[in-house]
Motif scaffolding. Structure first.
Motif, PDB file in Angstrom:
ATOM      1  N   LEU A 151      -6.460 -15.405  23.846  1.00 30.12           N
ATOM      2  CA  LEU A 151      -6.985 -14.769  22.635  1.00 30.12           C
ATOM      3  C   LEU A 151      -5.861 -14.301  21.712  1.00 30.12           C
ATOM      4  O   LEU A 151      -5.945 -14.451  20.491  1.00 30.12           O
ATOM      5  CB  LEU A 151      -7.891 -13.594  22.998  1.00 30.12           C
ATOM      6  CG  LEU A 151      -9.239 -13.972  23.619  1.00 30.12           C
ATOM      7  CD1 LEU A 151      -9.996 -12.719  24.061  1.00 30.12           C
ATOM      8  CD2 LEU A 151     -10.069 -14.776  22.641  1.00 30.12           C
ATOM      9  N   ILE A 152      -4.797 -13.782  22.272  1.00 33.12           N
ATOM     10  CA  ILE A 152      -3.651 -13.342  21.467  1.00 33.12           C
ATOM     11  C   ILE A 152      -2.981 -14.539  20.793  1.00 33.12           C
ATOM     12  O   ILE A 152      -2.639 -14.481  19.610  1.00 33.12           O
ATOM     13  CB  ILE A 152      -2.647 -12.554  22.340  1.00 33.12           C
ATOM     14  CG1 ILE A 152      -3.245 -11.195  22.710  1.00 33.12           C
ATOM     15  CG2 ILE A 152      -1.314 -12.378  21.623  1.00 33.12           C
ATOM     16  CD1 ILE A 152      -2.448 -10.422  23.743  1.00 33.12           C
ATOM     17  N   MET A 153      -2.825 -15.647  21.526  1.00 29.69           N
ATOM     18  CA  MET A 153      -2.216 -16.847  20.928  1.00 29.69           C
ATOM     19  C   MET A 153      -3.097 -17.402  19.814  1.00 29.69           C
ATOM     20  O   MET A 153      -2.592 -17.824  18.779  1.00 29.69           O
ATOM     21  CB  MET A 153      -1.972 -17.911  21.994  1.00 29.69           C
ATOM     22  CG  MET A 153      -0.853 -17.548  22.942  1.00 29.69           C
ATOM     23  SD  MET A 153      -0.346 -18.787  24.179  1.00 29.69           S
ATOM     24  CE  MET A 153      -1.728 -19.819  24.428  1.00 29.69           C
ATOM     25  N   LEU A 154      -4.403 -17.403  20.010  1.00 34.25           N
ATOM     26  CA  LEU A 154      -5.323 -17.889  18.982  1.00 34.25           C
ATOM     27  C   LEU A 154      -5.255 -17.014  17.732  1.00 34.25           C
ATOM     28  O   LEU A 154      -5.181 -17.524  16.617  1.00 34.25           O
ATOM     29  CB  LEU A 154      -6.753 -17.936  19.532  1.00 34.25           C
ATOM     30  CG  LEU A 154      -7.821 -18.427  18.572  1.00 34.25           C
ATOM     31  CD1 LEU A 154      -7.554 -19.875  18.180  1.00 34.25           C
ATOM     32  CD2 LEU A 154      -9.194 -18.291  19.186  1.00 34.25           C
ATOM     33  N   ALA A 155      -5.252 -15.705  17.916  1.00 32.18           N
ATOM     34  CA  ALA A 155      -5.158 -14.787  16.777  1.00 32.18           C
ATOM     35  C   ALA A 155      -3.835 -14.984  16.039  1.00 32.18           C
ATOM     36  O   ALA A 155      -3.793 -14.975  14.804  1.00 32.18           O
ATOM     37  CB  ALA A 155      -5.297 -13.343  17.250  1.00 32.18           C
ATOM     38  N   SER A 156      -2.756 -15.186  16.775  1.00 29.76           N
ATOM     39  CA  SER A 156      -1.451 -15.419  16.156  1.00 29.76           C
ATOM     40  C   SER A 156      -1.465 -16.690  15.313  1.00 29.76           C
ATOM     41  O   SER A 156      -0.950 -16.714  14.200  1.00 29.76           O
ATOM     42  CB  SER A 156      -0.385 -15.513  17.240  1.00 29.76           C
ATOM     43  OG  SER A 156       0.844 -15.897  16.699  1.00 29.76           O
TER      44      SER A 156
END
Length: 157
Positions: free
Chosen positions: A23-28
């Motif tokens: 989720l953090i990679m997608l948001a980034s």
């Protein structure tokens, strides 16, 4: 019994860490994409003939480029097709059909649900790429943005 509970807790914690990382990679990625579009929007607004950038999007088909709808200082709206930081093509908005019209042309010969549509360039002409989800698979219909003719169509199973 306590060892099994510890193992189960560790497995659950590990899965939660993996999900949080994804989720953090997608948001980034999403934030970087928006930042990139804003950079193009700011540089377009600095062109002497451009009064305002109304819309901007990135097209990634056979070639990747940006499509910007701009308001010129002459109060005319144009679509700019930008590749490698150069405006390759420009068309008055009034010369091209709307996205809704292109979708209507695509659905006239195909059954299904439209999942996306993009304004782009194919063979140096403005086109709409319309993706239709159907029982046959994902159908791509390329519609000439000036005439409404179907230029190309194919199915991906």
């Amino acid at each position: 019994m306590k060892k099994k509970n510890k193992r189960l807790r560790r497995i659950i914690l590990f899965i939660m860490v993996i999900i949080a990382s994804v989720l953090i990679m997608l948001a980034s990625y999403v934030l970087q994409q928006n930042k990139h579009l804003m950079t193009y929007q700011k540089s377009l607004a600095k062109l002497p003939e451009v009064d305002q950038v109304l819309e901007i999007s990135e097209y990634s088909g056979m070639e990747s480029y940006y499509v910007a709808k701009v308001l010129l200082t002459t109060d005319l709206e144009y679509y700019y097709f930008i590749k490698d930081d150069i405006v390759e093509y420009s068309y008055p908005v009034t010369d091209l059909m709307t996205a809704q019209q292109a979708v209507k042309h695509a659905l006239a010969s195909h059954q299904g649900t439209v999942t996306h549509y993009y304004l782009g360039i194919y063979d140096e002409k403005p086109v709409y790429e319309v993706e239709i989800s159907s029982t046959r698979g994902e159908e791509y219909v390329i519609v000439d943005a000036q005439s409404g003719d179907i230029v190309l169509q194919f199915v991906i199973n």
